[in-house]
Design an enzyme around this catalytic site. Structure first.
Site, PDB file in Angstrom:
ATOM      1  N   GLN A 265      41.759   1.871 -18.493  1.00  0.00           N
ATOM      2  CA  GLN A 265      42.165   2.456 -17.217  1.00  0.00           C
ATOM      3  C   GLN A 265      42.520   1.392 -16.188  1.00  0.00           C
ATOM      4  O   GLN A 265      43.381   1.599 -15.333  1.00  0.00           O
ATOM      5  CB  GLN A 265      41.063   3.377 -16.687  1.00  0.00           C
ATOM      6  CG  GLN A 265      40.843   4.612 -17.550  1.00  0.00           C
ATOM      7  CD  GLN A 265      42.123   5.391 -17.824  1.00  0.00           C
ATOM      8  OE1 GLN A 265      42.759   5.916 -16.917  1.00  0.00           O
ATOM      9  NE2 GLN A 265      42.534   5.442 -19.086  1.00  0.00           N
ATOM     10  N   HIS A 268      46.265   0.437 -15.770  1.00  0.00           N
ATOM     11  CA  HIS A 268      47.226   1.231 -15.008  1.00  0.00           C
ATOM     12  C   HIS A 268      47.761   0.505 -13.787  1.00  0.00           C
ATOM     13  O   HIS A 268      48.951   0.582 -13.472  1.00  0.00           O
ATOM     14  CB  HIS A 268      46.583   2.551 -14.539  1.00  0.00           C
ATOM     15  CG  HIS A 268      46.691   3.658 -15.523  1.00  0.00           C
ATOM     16  ND1 HIS A 268      47.867   4.310 -15.792  1.00  0.00           N
ATOM     17  CD2 HIS A 268      45.751   4.253 -16.301  1.00  0.00           C
ATOM     18  CE1 HIS A 268      47.661   5.251 -16.696  1.00  0.00           C
ATOM     19  NE2 HIS A 268      46.384   5.235 -17.022  1.00  0.00           N
ATOM     20  N   GLU A 334      37.838  10.619 -11.101  1.00  0.00           N
ATOM     21  CA  GLU A 334      38.972  11.281 -11.754  1.00  0.00           C
ATOM     22  C   GLU A 334      38.651  11.514 -13.237  1.00  0.00           C
ATOM     23  O   GLU A 334      38.812  12.608 -13.762  1.00  0.00           O
ATOM     24  CB  GLU A 334      40.216  10.408 -11.605  1.00  0.00           C
ATOM     25  CG  GLU A 334      41.447  10.963 -12.299  1.00  0.00           C
ATOM     26  CD  GLU A 334      42.600   9.972 -12.291  1.00  0.00           C
ATOM     27  OE1 GLU A 334      43.741  10.400 -12.536  1.00  0.00           O
ATOM     28  OE2 GLU A 334      42.367   8.764 -12.060  1.00  0.00           O
ATOM     29  N   HIS A 335      38.231  10.460 -13.916  1.00  0.00           N
ATOM     30  CA  HIS A 335      37.816  10.543 -15.325  1.00  0.00           C
ATOM     31  C   HIS A 335      36.353  10.121 -15.418  1.00  0.00           C
ATOM     32  O   HIS A 335      35.991   9.055 -14.919  1.00  0.00           O
ATOM     33  CB  HIS A 335      38.628   9.593 -16.205  1.00  0.00           C
ATOM     34  CG  HIS A 335      40.110   9.683 -16.041  1.00  0.00           C
ATOM     35  ND1 HIS A 335      40.819   8.828 -15.215  1.00  0.00           N
ATOM     36  CD2 HIS A 335      41.017  10.514 -16.602  1.00  0.00           C
ATOM     37  CE1 HIS A 335      42.111   9.127 -15.286  1.00  0.00           C
ATOM     38  NE2 HIS A 335      42.258  10.144 -16.103  1.00  0.00           N
ATOM     39  N   ASP A 368      44.600  11.185 -21.845  1.00  0.00           N
ATOM     40  CA  ASP A 368      45.876  10.771 -21.276  1.00  0.00           C
ATOM     41  C   ASP A 368      47.052  11.290 -22.093  1.00  0.00           C
ATOM     42  O   ASP A 368      48.152  11.478 -21.551  1.00  0.00           O
ATOM     43  CB  ASP A 368      45.949   9.241 -21.217  1.00  0.00           C
ATOM     44  CG  ASP A 368      45.131   8.665 -20.080  1.00  0.00           C
ATOM     45  OD1 ASP A 368      44.858   9.403 -19.121  1.00  0.00           O
ATOM     46  OD2 ASP A 368      44.773   7.474 -20.155  1.00  0.00           O
ATOM     47  N   HIS A 427      44.951  47.912  15.954  1.00  0.00           N
ATOM     48  CA  HIS A 427      44.661  47.918  14.522  1.00  0.00           C
ATOM     49  C   HIS A 427      43.998  49.237  14.118  1.00  0.00           C
ATOM     50  O   HIS A 427      44.353  49.847  13.105  1.00  0.00           O
ATOM     51  CB  HIS A 427      43.727  46.757  14.168  1.00  0.00           C
ATOM     52  CG  HIS A 427      44.401  45.425  14.063  1.00  0.00           C
ATOM     53  ND1 HIS A 427      45.076  44.854  15.108  1.00  0.00           N
ATOM     54  CD2 HIS A 427      44.494  44.554  13.020  1.00  0.00           C
ATOM     55  CE1 HIS A 427      45.559  43.676  14.725  1.00  0.00           C
ATOM     56  NE2 HIS A 427      45.215  43.478  13.465  1.00  0.00           N
TER      57      HIS A 427
END
Length: 437
Positions: A265, A268, A334-335, A368, A427
């Site tokens: 990771q 990236h 995230e992961h 992924d 109303h």
């Protein structure tokens, strides 16, 4: 390479710990970036394709012969695919489609509250979506699958994809991105990147690209800023920040596997986050020792080394797995990988994560590409309140209310009293006048 954060004994000593802030996130100032992209988006709205050409030249250093990718270019990219690569793409599509169809589930509900009183919920696909696929440090053809497949399963009638033009490919997006679009039957593809692509989708460009209702997909900070700026004119999926992985592990974890997952990771982006949370000092030391060799052996070693050495990455030592669970729930990665002896049970205790990878044979890399799950996931702690991109992201829930005269009469007094309590007598009158002589 990874800095150490030692929490052991601090809770027992009565020190207040905010687990959400134990590991800081990388600097990612979307607010400042909004002011950078604002004139770009305004210019695309005002001048359309002329502005796209200028920004393509400035940022991508190439102006495509046609911003819309010709059909023959899509077909050629698919035809040129290596058979093994094609097989990998097709299997990833199959698995993501299978999971998406299961996510779709029941497309509507209907409830009868009393005789003649019925409320239904219809799930209606968004009319048209614009899907952004990054093309910067890595050509993310997998993001085509993660965006397009759930949109198709949801029933979206009009799908457009945009990805930056590449000078080495004659102003077209990367061939693998075009090939996946072709396999999926997506014919509307644009060689447009960055904030200008988001503006093109949000405003539409005459004689080129009709406006969309929803923009999805990850991108750099300027793509994220454009999505924030134009939200309201167009809906967005999320504001995706730098990728992040957290691994919750005990002494049973294999340090070679843990290290490989952290490196994967970090590959990236230089500001990607890699966090190991462990109750085992021995595992922490083994991972630190393993990092040197694995980082040196990987293609993007400089990028990985920068990410692992950043403030956003760390080894967090905890007293036990219960404290470790509190740390990862606070971090809301995230992961999140769980590599513990009780991984299945431990996964059930996780409340905040974009996706949870359970056990030693479920690495993030699987998610992924080929797990069947989505990889467009909430970042920056947003997993505490948001979900990853899925079929429901492309559907609108619409209530359909059907009451008979008798059913309205039964509840009329409640409506009138409620309206009076809110000082909105008209109303109540909208109900009472239906029953006045």
């Amino acid at each position: 390479m990874l800095r150490m954060i030692d929490l052991r004994g601090r809770a027992a000593a009565g020190e207040p710990l905010d687990y959400a802030t134990v590991v800081p996130r990388a600097a990612f100032d979307v607010t400042a970036a909004v002011e950078v992209v604002r004139p770009i988006c305004d210019d695309v709205a005002a001048r359309g394709a002329v502005a796209l050409a200028e920004y393509s030249e400035r940022f991508d250093h190439v102006v495509p012969a046609s911003f819309r990718v010709p059909a023959e270019a899509l077909a050629a990219a698919e035809a040129a695919l290596d058979p093994d690569v094609r097989a990998a793409f097709v299997e990833s599509i199959r698995r993501r489609r299978t999971v998406s169809e299961a996510e779709l589930g029941q497309r509507g509900v209907e409830v009868t509250l009393a005789p003649g009183a019925r409320v239904a919920q219809r799930m209606i696909p968004v009319r048209r979506v614009g899907l952004y696929v990054p093309g910067g440090l890595a050509p993310l053809s997998s993001s085509v699958i993660m965006n397009v497949v759930p949109a198709q399963v949801a029933g979206v009638a009009s799908i457009a994809v945009a990805s930056p033009p590449q000078r080495e490919f004659g102003g077209l997006p990367h061939p693998s991105i075009l090939a996946v679009c072709s396999i999926l039957g997506v014919e509307e593809v644009y060689a447009v990147g960055g904030a200008q692509a988001v503006a093109m989708f949000a405003y539409g460009v005459p004689d080129l690209c009709p406006r969309v209702d929803l923009v999805t997909g990850p991108g750099n900070i300027y793509v994220v800023a454009a999505k924030r700026l134009l939200k309201g004119r167009v809906n967005i999926d999320s504001e995706a920040g730098p990728t992040e992985i957290a691994v919750l592990a005990d002494a049973s974890a294999n340090p070679v596997h843990v290290t490989a997952d952290l490196v994967s990771q970090a590959e990236h982006d230089p500001i990607a986050a890699a966090v190991l949370v462990t109750s085992s000092a021995e595992l922490a030391a083994a991972v630190q020792a393993e990092l040197g060799g694995q980082v040196a052996a990987t293609k993007h070693a400089d990028r990985v080394r920068t990410a692992l050495g950043g403030a956003q990455s760390a080894v967090v030592l905890v007293d036990d797995l219960d404290q470790g669970t509190a740390v990862v729930n606070g971090y809301a990665a995230e992961h999140l990988e769980i590599q513990t002896v009780d991984a299945e049970a431990r996964a059930g205790l996780i409340t905040n994560a974009g996706a949870i990878f359970v056990g030693p044979w479920s690495p993030v890399s699987l998610g992924d590409y080929s797990a069947g799950s989505t990889h467009v996931l909430p970042t920056a702690g947003c997993a505490c309140h948001s979900s990853g991109l899925n079929v429901l992201s492309f559907l609108k829930a619409v209530n359909v209310i059907t009451y008979s005269e008798a059913a309205l009469a039964e509840v009329a007094r409640h409506v009138e009293v409620f309206a009076d309590a809110e000082d909105l007598p008209a109303h109540g009158a909208a109900v009472s006048r239906r029953f006045s002589s």
